[in-house]
Write a protein that holds these residues in place. Structure first.
Motif, PDB file in Angstrom:
ATOM      1  N   HIS A  64      -5.241  44.622  15.596  1.00  0.00           N
ATOM      2  CA  HIS A  64      -3.894  44.071  15.726  1.00  0.00           C
ATOM      3  C   HIS A  64      -3.905  42.925  16.747  1.00  0.00           C
ATOM      4  CE1 HIS A  64      -3.009  48.007  13.942  1.00  0.00           C
ATOM      5  NE2 HIS A  64      -1.898  47.453  13.509  1.00  0.00           N
TER       6      HIS A  64
ATOM      7  N   GLN B 196      -3.613  42.442  11.058  1.00  0.00           N
ATOM      8  CA  GLN B 196      -2.862  43.685  11.229  1.00  0.00           C
ATOM      9  C   GLN B 196      -3.540  44.746  10.374  1.00  0.00           C
ATOM     10  OE1 GLN B 196      -0.485  44.220  13.339  1.00  0.00           O
ATOM     11  NE2 GLN B 196       1.103  42.662  13.360  1.00  0.00           N
TER      12      GLN B 196
ATOM     13  N   ARG C 164      -6.075  45.992   7.934  1.00  0.00           N
ATOM     14  CA  ARG C 164      -6.867  45.285   6.916  1.00  0.00           C
ATOM     15  C   ARG C 164      -6.144  44.051   6.383  1.00  0.00           C
ATOM     16  NH1 ARG C 164      -7.447  49.474   2.558  1.00  0.00           N
ATOM     17  NH2 ARG C 164      -8.427  47.749   1.454  1.00  0.00           N
ATOM     18  N   SER C 165      -4.889  43.878   6.752  1.00  0.00           N
ATOM     19  CA  SER C 165      -4.101  42.746   6.265  1.00  0.00           C
ATOM     20  C   SER C 165      -4.308  41.526   7.158  1.00  0.00           C
ATOM     21  CB  SER C 165      -2.618  43.119   6.239  1.00  0.00           C
ATOM     22  OG  SER C 165      -1.827  42.020   5.843  1.00  0.00           O
TER      23      SER C 165
ATOM     24  N   ASP D 290      -3.076  37.378   7.656  1.00  0.00           N
ATOM     25  CA  ASP D 290      -2.163  36.300   7.284  1.00  0.00           C
ATOM     26  C   ASP D 290      -2.651  34.989   7.888  1.00  0.00           C
ATOM     27  OD1 ASP D 290       0.199  37.598   5.868  1.00  0.00           O
ATOM     28  OD2 ASP D 290       0.083  38.816   7.677  1.00  0.00           O
TER      29      ASP D 290
ATOM     30  N   SER E 219      -1.812  35.485   2.300  1.00  0.00           N
ATOM     31  CA  SER E 219      -2.156  36.806   2.834  1.00  0.00           C
ATOM     32  C   SER E 219      -3.266  37.391   1.981  1.00  0.00           C
ATOM     33  CB  SER E 219      -0.953  37.759   2.793  1.00  0.00           C
ATOM     34  OG  SER E 219       0.086  37.310   3.610  1.00  0.00           O
ATOM     35  N   ARG E 220      -4.111  38.211   2.608  1.00  0.00           N
ATOM     36  CA  ARG E 220      -5.116  38.950   1.862  1.00  0.00           C
ATOM     37  C   ARG E 220      -5.379  40.275   2.560  1.00  0.00           C
ATOM     38  NH1 ARG E 220      -9.608  37.800   0.099  1.00  0.00           N
ATOM     39  NH2 ARG E 220     -11.040  39.321   0.973  1.00  0.00           N
ATOM     40  N   VAL E 221      -5.884  41.233   1.795  1.00  0.00           N
ATOM     41  CA  VAL E 221      -6.254  42.534   2.336  1.00  0.00           C
ATOM     42  C   VAL E 221      -7.766  42.637   2.288  1.00  0.00           C
ATOM     43  CG1 VAL E 221      -6.092  45.025   2.065  1.00  0.00           C
ATOM     44  CG2 VAL E 221      -4.085  43.594   1.621  1.00  0.00           C
ATOM     45  N   GLU E 222      -8.381  42.817   3.442  1.00  0.00           N
ATOM     46  CA  GLU E 222      -9.830  42.907   3.515  1.00  0.00           C
ATOM     47  C   GLU E 222     -10.299  44.291   3.042  1.00  0.00           C
ATOM     48  OE1 GLU E 222     -12.145  40.753   4.212  1.00  0.00           O
ATOM     49  OE2 GLU E 222     -10.815  39.093   4.717  1.00  0.00           O
TER      50      GLU E 222
END
Length: 251
Positions: free
Chosen positions: A114, A187, A189-190, A192, A213-216
């Motif tokens: 975070h 934040q 896995r997210s 921005d 945005s992407r989710v790792e």
């Protein structure tokens, strides 16, 4: 046995009142002087931790381009400078590595799940072949980046697969006048990617434009950050200056 009822307790000693104040954010430890008791369900906000990492070159690794004569990286008086020569291409390779000049450092001691990192682009040569970027790395390998082109175009990329994320902000969005900022927010896995413009070179943006945005995937952990300069056979020498690299802890 004394029992807290309503606002106070009596029966000897100091009367204790239940506090109605908002709990203070976490910060420097102190004994305090209040005679009010905190409620069992009170919640403290996290302390704001901000680290400006370009006050000195300490902690940064300057990496010249794969052919040192083709690109140089340095930090002087709190400003990071990346330079590339005319007519030579320096960019990400197919495996996500980096061939151009860059500066890299470990992410400071903020919560690794975070935080936000932002940087001001103090200057960039205004040619279409120039790309200045802010990247987060797995180990020392760049994975994701937000970048500004010498035309003022702004974009986000997944460097690991050389894939652009979303639609670019059009040429001329960044004015290359020292007030353009890039920001990446993590934040969990997210992730921005954002772009902003400040009112002056000594202030931060008050609003940000969301790029993507992407989710790792599970298991991806960012360990270092890079400032980089890519160039594709530019007609003249290219220079990128970065300033105000700042990490912020987030709740």
């Amino acid at each position: 046995m004394g029992i807290l009822q309503g606002a106070a307790r009596s029966g000897g000693g100091t009367s204790v009142t239940l506090s109605t104040a908002t709990p203070q954010p976490l910060g420097t430890a102190a004994a305090g002087v209040s005679t009010e008791a905190s409620r069992a369900d009170h919640v403290h906000a996290p302390g704001a931790v901000t680290v400006d990492t370009l006050d000195s070159a300490t902690g940064w690794t300057a990496i010249d381009s794969s052919t040192p004569a083709n690109g140089e990286a340095s930090i002087t008086a709190g400003v990071a400078r990346l330079e590339a020569v005319s007519g030579v291409s320096q960019a990400w390779d197919g495996s996500g590595g980096y061939l151009g000049p860059s500066l890299r450092r470990a992410i400071p001691h903020v919560d690794p799940s975070h935080y936000a990192v932002s940087v001001r682009l103090a200057a960039l040569t205004a040619v279409s072949q120039a790309y200045a970027h802010l990247a987060l790395n797995v180990g020392t390998t760049p994975r994701i980046a937000a970048w500004i082109r010498g035309t003022g175009e702004v974009r986000a990329s997944l460097i690991a697969t050389s894939t652009d994320l979303g639609t670019a902000l059009a040429a001329g969005t960044a004015l290359l006048d020292g007030r353009d900022w890039l920001r990446i927010v993590v934040q969990g896995r997210s992730v921005d990617f954002l772009f902003g413009r400040s009112a002056s070179t000594s202030t931060r943006p008050t609003t940000w434009t969301h790029l993507w945005s992407r989710v790792e995937p599970d298991g991806v952990a960012f360990e270092t950050v890079s400032l980089g300069l890519a160039s594709f056979t530019p007609p003249s020498a290219v220079t990128a200056d970065f300033d105000d690299v700042t990490f912020e802890a987030l709740p």
